[in-house]
Design a protein around this motif. Sequence first.
Motif, PDB file in Angstrom:
ATOM      1  N   PHE A 160      90.720 -23.627  43.390  1.00 54.00           N
ATOM      2  CA  PHE A 160      89.347 -23.790  42.941  1.00 54.00           C
ATOM      3  C   PHE A 160      88.679 -24.750  43.914  1.00 54.00           C
ATOM      4  O   PHE A 160      89.142 -25.881  44.087  1.00 54.00           O
ATOM      5  N   HIS A 161      87.648 -24.291  44.576  1.00 57.76           N
ATOM      6  CA  HIS A 161      86.938 -25.085  45.587  1.00 57.76           C
ATOM      7  C   HIS A 161      87.884 -25.635  46.656  1.00 57.76           C
ATOM      8  O   HIS A 161      87.741 -26.769  47.108  1.00 57.76           O
ATOM      9  N   GLY A 162      88.886 -24.842  47.018  1.00 56.02           N
ATOM     10  CA  GLY A 162      89.793 -25.223  48.091  1.00 56.02           C
ATOM     11  C   GLY A 162      90.936 -26.126  47.684  1.00 56.02           C
ATOM     12  O   GLY A 162      91.691 -26.581  48.537  1.00 56.02           O
ATOM     13  N   ILE A 163      91.064 -26.406  46.382  1.00 53.08           N
ATOM     14  CA  ILE A 163      92.187 -27.251  45.957  1.00 53.08           C
ATOM     15  C   ILE A 163      93.135 -26.437  45.075  1.00 53.08           C
ATOM     16  O   ILE A 163      92.713 -25.562  44.334  1.00 53.08           O
ATOM     17  N   ASN A 164      94.403 -26.749  45.208  1.00 52.27           N
ATOM     18  CA  ASN A 164      95.432 -26.112  44.415  1.00 52.27           C
ATOM     19  C   ASN A 164      95.467 -26.808  43.050  1.00 52.27           C
ATOM     20  O   ASN A 164      95.817 -27.994  42.950  1.00 52.27           O
ATOM     21  N   ILE A 165      95.074 -26.086  42.016  1.00 50.53           N
ATOM     22  CA  ILE A 165      94.982 -26.670  40.668  1.00 50.53           C
ATOM     23  C   ILE A 165      96.346 -27.140  40.181  1.00 50.53           C
ATOM     24  O   ILE A 165      96.465 -28.212  39.573  1.00 50.53           O
ATOM     25  N   ILE A 166      97.396 -26.372  40.450  1.00 48.39           N
ATOM     26  CA  ILE A 166      98.743 -26.767  40.024  1.00 48.39           C
ATOM     27  C   ILE A 166      99.133 -28.088  40.703  1.00 48.39           C
ATOM     28  O   ILE A 166      99.666 -28.994  40.060  1.00 48.39           O
ATOM     29  N   ALA A 167      98.843 -28.212  41.997  1.00 48.12           N
ATOM     30  CA  ALA A 167      99.159 -29.448  42.718  1.00 48.12           C
ATOM     31  C   ALA A 167      98.377 -30.622  42.137  1.00 48.12           C
ATOM     32  O   ALA A 167      98.923 -31.720  41.976  1.00 48.12           O
ATOM     33  N   ALA A 168      97.103 -30.397  41.804  1.00 43.49           N
ATOM     34  CA  ALA A 168      96.293 -31.468  41.222  1.00 43.49           C
ATOM     35  C   ALA A 168      96.848 -31.890  39.859  1.00 43.49           C
ATOM     36  O   ALA A 168      96.901 -33.092  39.546  1.00 43.49           O
TER      37      ALA A 168
END
Length: 134
Positions: free
Chosen positions: A3-11
């Motif tokens: 989402f918007h270039g970020i990995n949601i699982i990583a966040a």
Amino acid sequence: MEFHGINIIAALLAALGFMVVGFLWYGPLFGKTWMKLHGWTEDDFKGQNMAPVLVQGVINALITAIGMALVFHWTSVDSILDALHIAFVLWIAFSATTQALAFIYERQKLGLTLIHFGNQLVGFLLAAVILALF
């Protein structure tokens, strides 16, 4: 899942990392010292509903992790070393300076400030590694 270039699982994992560090930091590692510096005892916490506090902590950790993930995306972090470097800069520029205000203006005990500094620094560095691995 991005989402918007970020990995949601990583966040989410980075936010979990912040929570685990906090649990260890204010629990078995420095919990007794932290409580003593505040003048608290374990009895002060008995019977209290900690769920709202934990929810607020999770929200705070998520915001921080997502913010870090966005900065990493914008700066094209491509290694763990880059991630650690940027995480340290973010910590010193935003977290440490904000926390230092409690020491400066509220006359927070130096020991408490150092405990908070350590918790945040370790949390930022762990989150950086997690985010860099994804």
